[in-house]
Design an enzyme around this catalytic site. Structure first.
Site, PDB file in Angstrom:
ATOM      1  N   PHE A  67      42.939  38.973  29.815  1.00 58.91           N
ATOM      2  CA  PHE A  67      42.749  37.531  29.654  1.00 58.91           C
ATOM      3  C   PHE A  67      41.267  37.197  29.766  1.00 58.91           C
ATOM      4  CE2 PHE A  67      46.708  35.039  29.532  1.00 58.91           C
ATOM      5  CZ  PHE A  67      47.586  36.099  29.476  1.00 58.91           C
ATOM      6  N   LYS A 106      35.482  46.094  27.705  1.00 58.86           N
ATOM      7  CA  LYS A 106      36.471  46.672  28.625  1.00 58.86           C
ATOM      8  C   LYS A 106      37.415  47.637  27.911  1.00 58.86           C
ATOM      9  CE  LYS A 106      36.473  42.806  31.897  1.00 58.86           C
ATOM     10  NZ  LYS A 106      37.100  42.422  33.163  1.00 58.86           N
ATOM     11  N   ASN A 117      40.661  32.250  44.893  1.00 60.30           N
ATOM     12  CA  ASN A 117      40.386  31.334  43.782  1.00 60.30           C
ATOM     13  C   ASN A 117      41.626  30.503  43.480  1.00 60.30           C
ATOM     14  OD1 ASN A 117      42.039  32.777  41.742  1.00 60.30           O
ATOM     15  ND2 ASN A 117      40.581  34.418  42.177  1.00 60.30           N
ATOM     16  N   PRO A 132      36.451  46.767  42.133  1.00 62.27           N
ATOM     17  CA  PRO A 132      36.688  47.555  40.917  1.00 62.27           C
ATOM     18  C   PRO A 132      37.244  46.652  39.817  1.00 62.27           C
ATOM     19  CG  PRO A 132      38.359  48.014  42.583  1.00 62.27           C
ATOM     20  CD  PRO A 132      37.326  47.137  43.243  1.00 62.27           C
ATOM     21  N   ASP A 133      36.925  46.979  38.568  1.00 57.74           N
ATOM     22  CA  ASP A 133      37.496  46.235  37.440  1.00 57.74           C
ATOM     23  C   ASP A 133      38.823  46.919  37.095  1.00 57.74           C
ATOM     24  OD1 ASP A 133      38.200  45.191  34.906  1.00 57.74           O
ATOM     25  OD2 ASP A 133      36.130  44.530  34.650  1.00 57.74           O
ATOM     26  N   ILE A 134      39.905  46.286  37.509  1.00 59.26           N
ATOM     27  CA  ILE A 134      41.230  46.917  37.408  1.00 59.26           C
ATOM     28  C   ILE A 134      41.578  47.226  35.952  1.00 59.26           C
ATOM     29  CG2 ILE A 134      43.695  46.573  37.854  1.00 59.26           C
ATOM     30  CD1 ILE A 134      42.793  44.613  40.136  1.00 59.26           C
TER      31      ILE A 134
HETATM   32  O1  C5P Z   1      35.582  40.042  33.549  1.00 62.16           O
HETATM   33  P1  C5P Z   1      36.568  38.933  33.623  1.00 62.16           P
HETATM   34  O2  C5P Z   1      36.988  38.599  35.020  1.00 62.16           O
HETATM   35  O3  C5P Z   1      36.179  37.723  32.833  1.00 62.16           O
HETATM   36  O4  C5P Z   1      37.841  39.530  32.847  1.00 62.16           O
HETATM   37  C1  C5P Z   1      39.104  38.948  32.929  1.00 62.16           C
HETATM   38  C2  C5P Z   1      40.149  40.011  32.653  1.00 62.16           C
HETATM   39  O5  C5P Z   1      39.876  41.173  33.408  1.00 62.16           O
HETATM   40  C3  C5P Z   1      41.520  39.560  33.101  1.00 62.16           C
HETATM   41  O6  C5P Z   1      42.457  40.240  32.275  1.00 62.16           O
HETATM   42  C4  C5P Z   1      41.567  40.057  34.550  1.00 62.16           C
HETATM   43  O7  C5P Z   1      42.895  40.222  35.013  1.00 62.16           O
HETATM   44  C5  C5P Z   1      40.851  41.377  34.438  1.00 62.16           C
HETATM   45  N1  C5P Z   1      40.090  41.776  35.657  1.00 62.16           N
HETATM   46  C6  C5P Z   1      40.500  42.878  36.374  1.00 62.16           C
HETATM   47  N2  C5P Z   1      39.780  43.299  37.462  1.00 62.16           N
HETATM   48  C7  C5P Z   1      38.664  42.639  37.828  1.00 62.16           C
HETATM   49  C8  C5P Z   1      38.215  41.522  37.104  1.00 62.16           C
HETATM   50  C9  C5P Z   1      38.964  41.116  36.023  1.00 62.16           C
HETATM   51  O8  C5P Z   1      41.539  43.478  36.048  1.00 62.16           O
HETATM   52  N3  C5P Z   1      37.980  43.063  38.888  1.00 62.16           N
END
Ligand code: C5P
Length: 423
Positions: free
Chosen positions: A339, A357, A222, A319-321
């Site tokens: 963010f 989250k 991106n 995974p959602d870090i």
């Molecule tokens: O869900 P979204 O992408 O809108 O959320 C953005 C936030 O979540 C940012 O802080 C981004 O760094 C974090 N994020 C993450 N892992 C992901 C997706 C988003 O840590 N897979």
């Protein structure tokens, strides 16, 4: 705002602060700035511009600072005491609050047509400046350009804050509150370099994009430049923290004092984040993590197939870090800042992200504005954080990402400290 424990105003004890005051209605708040610095054991000498004297008298500031107030460059009597170059050398820091649009413009051009601008050129100590002006004046491209130039020239630009203005307007431009300004000053003067690593708050930041391989030569990614995350890392170092930056592929230089770990994919970033987060006091997820990756990246370069015009890729969720970091249990769970890039109804979606989250603070920006956000040097944001069962918020006017980063780090550190105080 509570002052921070990690960076108490004690850093101001014995420090010599040169305070410049220019012609804004917020000049009355400079009285409080002097009191806070004096309470912390600092010395203050004040310089008023001509215009500032219409807002606050030298006598008031002399009584508070305990020192004669300087108002003129061409004052033989004052120059016979401590000359202006001596005064510039005397200072451990120069703080200008409030700074008008006119003063800022003159500083940007290096003018030296009065005592304060002359001192600003002559002073080699850290320089901090708190702009204060009407919201339309602050939003004007000239003011924005000038603020960015100050930042570039090494000034720490504090604020301005958004809200109601003396002229009746509402918007960005009011001077930050004295407590916030003195916090920033104390942080700037905290001798981080002399503090052993183990005693500094550890901050872990993710930044930049991720790269998800499709085959050995192609990937999904991106537009993230990494600028905001790198500015946060620099701001956290400046605030005296030990900083680890987990970075996706970007073309930026590593800020001084930052430990950088390079990763490519979301899963690599996830592994590093979960390895480091338990030792961190603060985790900031600033990376633009790819939501999906190829389920089975091809082992060899994907070939065009004669006569077949479509190619189907199966993607699986990454995974959602940040959510996984936020799900850590105390005491290994850091304060977690995320963010949110939104194009509409920013406050609503940011609040929703905060709870979904389980974050402690969300920095939300409206990415529909041209010239702000992705890739640009500037950003505006809405900060939302938990305040007991409720949420509280503060909007940050459009400003260089470096200045916004200081605001975000400062806010997070003071929230961490105020939580610690109530425990
Ligand atoms: O869900 P979204 O992408 O809108 O959320 C953005 C936030 O979540 C940012 O802080 C981004 O760094 C974090 N994020 C993450 N892992 C992901 C997706 C988003 O840590 N897979």
């Amino acid at each position: 705002m509570a002052s921070t424990q990690a960076f108490p105003h004690a850093a101001l004890a014995g420090k010599r602060i040169l305070l410049g005051v220019s012609a804004g209605i917020a000049a009355y708040k400079s009285a409080q700035i002097i009191r806070l610095i004096k309470q912390a054991g600092g010395e203050v000498r004040v310089v008023l511009t001509d215009g500032a004297q219409a807002f606050i008298t030298p006598l008031t500031l002399q009584a508070l600072s305990g020192e004669a107030v300087r108002t003129s460059l061409l004052d033989p009597q004052a120059e016979a005491g401590m000359g202006h170059i001596e005064l510039a050398r005397w200072a451990d820091a120069l703080l200008i609050a409030p700074a008008t649009a006119d003063l800022i413009a003159r500083l940007v051009h290096g003018l030296a047509d009065d005592l304060l601008t002359t001192l600003s050129l002559a002073c080699e100590a850290p320089r901090l400046i708190a702009p204060a002006m009407n919201q339309a004046m602050w939003r004007h491209p000239a003011s924005q350009r000038n603020a960015a130039q100050l930042d570039h020239d090494g000034w720490q630009v504090i604020g301005p804050a958004a809200g109601e203005q003396a002229c009746g307007d509402v918007g960005p431009g009011r001077m930050s509150e004295p407590e916030e300004i003195v916090d920033a000053l104390a942080r700037h003067l905290t001798p981080a370099a002399h503090t052993p690593d183990a005693q500094r708050p550890h901050v872990v930041i993710t930044a930049g994009p991720t790269r998800e391989a499709l085959d050995p030569v192609r990937y999904l990614t991106n537009q993230s430049s990494g600028k905001m995350g790198y500015a946060l890392a620099a701001a956290a170092v400046e605030a005296g923290c030990r900083v680890t930056l987990i970075s996706g592929p970007v073309t930026l230089a590593t800020p001084a004092g930052v430990e950088r770990i390079d990763v490519e994919s979301a899963r690599q970033m996830h592994d590093e984040a979960l390895r480091l987060a338990p030792s961190a006091a603060l985790f900031i997820g600033c990376a633009a993590v790819a939501d999906y990756r190829a389920e089975h990246p091809a082992e060899h370069k994907i070939k065009k197939t004669q006569g077949v015009d479509t190619l189907t890729l199966t993607l699986v969720k990454n995974p959602d870090i940040i959510a996984d970091v936020a799900a850590l249990d105390a005491p290994t769970r850091p304060f977690v800042v995320g963010f949110a890039a939104e194009t509409q109804d920013v406050a609503h979606y940011a609040g929703e992200k905060l709870s979904r989250k389980r974050l402690d603070m969300v920095v939300a920006n409206d990415v529909s504005h041209a010239g702000l956000g992705f890739g640009s040097d500037d950003n505006a944001a809405l900060l939302i954080w938990r305040a007991g069962a409720d949420v509280d918020q503060q909007s940050a006017a459009p400003q260089p990402k470096t200045a916004l980063a200081r605001l975000i780090v400062g806010k997070a550190l003071s929230l961490i400290d105020s939580t610690a105080e109530t425990m």
